[in-house]
Every structure is written in C-alpha cells, then in structure tokens.
Design an enzyme around this catalytic site. Structure first.
Site, short mmCIF file in Angstrom:
data_model
loop_
_atom_site.label_atom_id
_atom_site.label_comp_id
_atom_site.label_asym_id
_atom_site.label_seq_id
_atom_site.Cartn_x
_atom_site.Cartn_y
_atom_site.Cartn_z
N HIS A 153 92.06 46.23 15.21
CA HIS A 153 91.05 47.19 14.50
C HIS A 153 90.05 47.59 14.95
CE1 HIS A 153 88.35 44.74 11.90
NE2 HIS A 153 89.10 43.94 11.86
N ASP A 193 85.09 40.82 15.09
CA ASP A 193 85.92 41.23 14.39
C ASP A 193 85.58 42.77 14.26
OD1 ASP A 193 87.40 41.45 12.16
OD2 ASP A 193 86.26 40.86 10.67
N GLU A 212 90.50 49.09 8.70
CA GLU A 212 90.99 48.03 8.34
C GLU A 212 90.23 47.16 7.36
OE1 GLU A 212 91.99 43.61 8.39
OE2 GLU A 212 89.96 44.50 8.77
N GLU A 213 88.99 47.30 7.45
CA GLU A 213 88.13 46.54 6.59
C GLU A 213 88.14 46.99 4.86
OE1 GLU A 213 87.18 43.61 7.21
OE2 GLU A 213 86.52 43.67 9.49
N ASP A 228 93.37 39.53 15.40
CA ASP A 228 92.40 39.94 14.45
C ASP A 228 91.87 38.34 13.82
OD1 ASP A 228 90.37 41.22 12.76
OD2 ASP A 228 91.97 41.78 11.42
N HIS A 267 81.94 38.69 9.44
CA HIS A 267 81.39 39.65 8.50
C HIS A 267 79.78 39.43 8.44
CE1 HIS A 267 85.45 40.67 6.24
NE2 HIS A 267 85.49 40.85 7.52
#
Length: 490
Positions: free
Chosen positions: A303, A315, A349-350, A377, A448
């Site tokens: 992503h 990420d 995606e998130e 991912d 994140h």
C-alpha cells in the site's frame, strides 16, 4: 465468484477488521501460523512438474544476481530513499498522497512497464490537527500523544478531567461508576499485536459506554523510546464519540504508578482532529503483460498510503517498492512470463483497505483469472521465505519454488490463515496468495510511529526481497499450469 457475492458483507466489517488487524496481521503471532513440514508422501507432485519448477533455477539465479550483486543492486533502496525524502508520509485524503501517486505512475511509465494507470477510489479524509495532553495534577508534565484515526476532537479549550487508569475491559467494567466524567487511560499488557490491538480499536467505545469524556490508550507495541503509536479506531453504534489517542508505554506506566500511590490525576487534553468530506485517490497499477495468457494475472502489491507520522518508509514504503522494483527488474532483464505480472499499490489501506475493496468491486468479473496474489505489508527486513494461503498441492508447489531461493537463504514456507490485509478480500474466498516472510521481530517497534523512517530499511535486505518477489512472481506466472485453487489446510 465468492468475492462478488460477499463484497457487501466484507465491506460492512472492513473497519472492524482494520482496527483489530484480524485480517491484516502485519505479522501474525507465530502460534497462529501453521508451519507445514510436509513429508514426501504429503508432497506427491508429479515428477514432471517438479522437474519443470527446478528448471527455473538458472532464471532465478539470474534475477538474484542482478538484484544482489549486479545492475539492480541498491536500486530498490535508492528509489525508496528518493521517494520518502521527496514526499514523507502520505495519509489518505492528503494532496501529498496524490503527488506520490502521480510520481509512481510517471516512474512506471519511464521504466516502460505495461498498462500503467491509476484507478480512482473515494477515500476518507481525516485530519489530525494540533494535539496535546498535559498533566496538571499532581504536577505539571507533558504527555506525548498521537490521536487515533477517525477520532473526534475536543472543544477548543480542551477537556480537563480526572483520570482513571484501567488494565483491561473487565477492569473498566468493574470501575464503571468511577469512570463517569473522567479520562479513561488503558494500561493494558502487551501480549501480541493481534490480541492487544483491540484496545486501540474499541477503547474509546467501551470508555464512552461508561460515561468517560475521553480515552488514552497505551500504544500497541512491546518496546518504546517515548514513542506513541497511532492507528485506526472505530466508534461503535449508538455511543457518544469521545476523543481518543495513544500514549507511550512510559507514560502509561507513570500514570498507573500515580494512581497506585493514591494520587488524584488530572489531564488537560486538546485535539483538533476532524473528518472532512471524502476525497478522490487512486490505486496504482502497472504490469508486464503475459506472452500467452495475458488475461491471467499474478499480482504483487503493497500500500502506497501511510499514517501522517514518520515517513512511511517501512509501512508500507518498502512493501510497495519491492513490488514496483520486481517488475522493473524483470523488465530490465527482458523476462516476460506466459501470464501477466501485475503490481498494485493500494491506496487508503490504513483506513480500512479502502482501495482494495473498491478494486474488488471494479474487477469482480476478473477474479477467476487472479492466479496468485502477493502482498508485502509486514516489513522488508531480511527475508526468510514466504507465508502462503493455499491447499496441499499449492503448498507443495510453493515449497518447490522456494527451493530456488537458496542462494539468499529464503527457502522457508509457512501456511498461514492470513497472508495480507488488502488481499484478504480474495484469499478468504479461495484465491491463493502469499506474503513476504522476514526477520521482522522489531516491526512493532516502529509501526505507526515517528520512528518509521528510512533508518529502518537496509539496502541489502531490500535487494534480497526484490529478488524473492520477482522470482516467485515470475515462476508462478510462467509455469505450464495455473496455480491450483483448493480448500486450504488448517
């Protein structure tokens, strides 16, 4: 096809899945992965097929040599570095994400990939804004926070309230009367990401049910250097939406100690978080068209969006860049398989696999031609092999293919109930799939957070991941048989 039948149901539960990471499982716990050590009797592939797979050894060696020692050495890292240095983080709804998408479309065209285009997707547009948390009693101190996706904001003057620290949802229920009018702080134990992330996903909802005015959740990570970790959360139905954010492990422990010492704790929370109307984004698609069966497709993916902290290098910058680099590498070597190899860089995606779900709707009639789907991912650390979702025969084919990756010590195969977040839409309906298996023990240290920068990435690891991704995609796309669809074991 089941994908078409069940799409509406899947979309309804998408946000629940993303906040709990049930399907994504950027690194599922090892105890949820089924390692298949098949005996010779279990892997009873026809000799002709085993011989055919083994015949790709020289081609795979060529791919590995180019990526690890030759003309493509360092290319994936260099391109990822230029990308993250140019764009940084790329949250859904932002112009920065769209600029990054334009860049990847242009780069794919320059590299002469086939059928390069973007496919429009309507995506959420959540904006963090300014945020702060200040301990005002029993002393003054700054509390590091990151608001959680979809959170509402506080009034401009903030929310000043006493704090109740709890260890679990059961603990919260036992102290429900005490929670009214307070900021609930969850100091849950980290067991594993898959089992602990529910506090991030449902913490605000459960706190609201007992009358809390806000919630702060200990970051879902086993390690911290005072780094809060953001992520998705979703409000339940018929509850008052309250502001919610993650705090660091250190501050969660600090507040727990203050409560255990019998002190009154007060925090002033200010958050400007708000949601704007949906924006138009795009999935990015690029291919190397097949020579004999171009309608049949092996997909590699990652992503392109990220959270709005750090640079999104891990990420999922590394994941989608090895997907781009796999095609660029095959193109540079003049390798075209019988079937099409397609790269997809999913958007949003998130925020609940938004790009993937809309792709599934648009391409529902093509699902029967998706031969094998791959997603990276869970970090692009040193590769050890491939996790896969397939039946007995498919698993045996994967084992034979992965033997070709012996030169980079990436031969391990593991059957998993989930091999990706975005591609779960298809693999849950029987489409075979796989995900990169790497030495990713430290993935959630950076996940994140502001620590997700290029410093996490290693040039040699990216070279090997690119070689693995390109090799597996090419061999599966070029075999004389389609990869089999079977009922998965386990």
């Amino acid at each position: 096809m089941g994908v078409r039948r069940n799409f509406i149901v899947l979309w309804t539960v998408a946000l629940t899945l993303v906040v709990c990471d049930v399907s994504n499982n950027k690194i599922e716990d090892d105890d949820k992965l089924i390692t298949k050590k098949r005996t010779l009797s279990e892997c009873n592939l026809p000799t002709k097929l085993k011989t055919e797979i083994a015949s790709y050894a020289s081609t795979v060696e060529k791919i590995i040599n180019a990526a690890v020692n030759g003309s493509f050495k360092g290319v994936t890292y260099q391109e990822l570095s230029l990308f993250v240095d140019t764009f940084g983080n790329r949250i859904a709804g932002s112009q920065n994400l769209e600029n990054a998408i334009d860049y990847m479309i242009n780069k794919s065209i320059v590299n002469r990939l086939d059928n390069v285009h973007g496919e429009e997707v309507q995506v959420p547009h959540w904006v963090r804004g300014f945020e702060s948390a200040t301990l005002v009693e029993p002393r003054n101190a700054s509390i590091s926070i990151l608001g959680l996706g979809n959170s509402v904001g506080t009034p401009p003057e903030g929310i000043l309230a006493e704090v109740l620290v709890v260890k679990s949802f059961d603990d919260l229920q036992s102290k429900a009367e005490q929670a009214k009018g307070k900021i609930v702080v969850y100091n849950e134990d980290f067991v594993s990401y898959g089992s602990t992330v529910i506090y991030r996903g449902k913490g605000a909802t459960e706190a609201s049910k007992v009358g809390a005015v806000a919630s702060l959740i200990r970051s879902i990570t086993p390690f911290s250097l005072n780094t809060p970790h953001t992520g998705m959360q979703t409000y339940g139905q018929n509850v008052t939406k309250i502001p919610t954010a993650c705090i660091t492990l250190e501050d969660a422990h600090f507040l727990q100690r203050l409560q255990d010492e019998g002190r009154t704790i007060k925090i002033l929370l200010k958050m400007e978080a708000h949601t704007l109307p949906d924006k138009t984004s795009r999935n990015v698609v690029a291919e190397i068209e097949g020579t004999e069966h171009p309608e049949k497709v092996v997909i590699v993916s990652g992503h392109i969006d990220s959270w709005d902290v750090g640079n999104g290098a891990m990420d999922d910058g590394g994941g989608f860049f090895i997907s781009w680099a796999a095609l660029a590498l095959l193109k540079s070597l003049g390798l075209k398989a019988k079937r099409t190899v397609r790269a997809i860089f999913w958007t949003a995606e998130e925020f609940g696999y938004v790009g993937a779900y809309q792709y599934a709707t648009r391409h529902a009639n093509e699902t029967d031609n998706f031969i094998f789907m791959m997603e990276s991912d869970s970090g692009t650390f040193d590769p050890v092999g491939l996790q896969y979702s397939a039946g007995t025969t498919g698993g045996c084919i994967i084992q034979e293919v992965m033997k070709l990756l012996a030169p980079i010590n990436a031969t391990r195969t593991r059957q998993s109930p989930s091999v990706g977040s975005d591609i779960e839409i298809w693999t849950s309906e029987g489409v075979p799939g796989g995900s990169l298996d790497t030495e990713n023990d430290k993935y959630f240290w950076y996940h994140h957070s502001n620590a997700d920068t290029l410093e996490v990435e290693n040039p040699q690891s990216l070279d090997k991941n690119t070689a693995l991704w390109a090799s597996v995609a090419y061999v599966l796309a070029d075999l004389s048989i389609d990869f089999p669809r079977e009922t998965t074991d386990g």
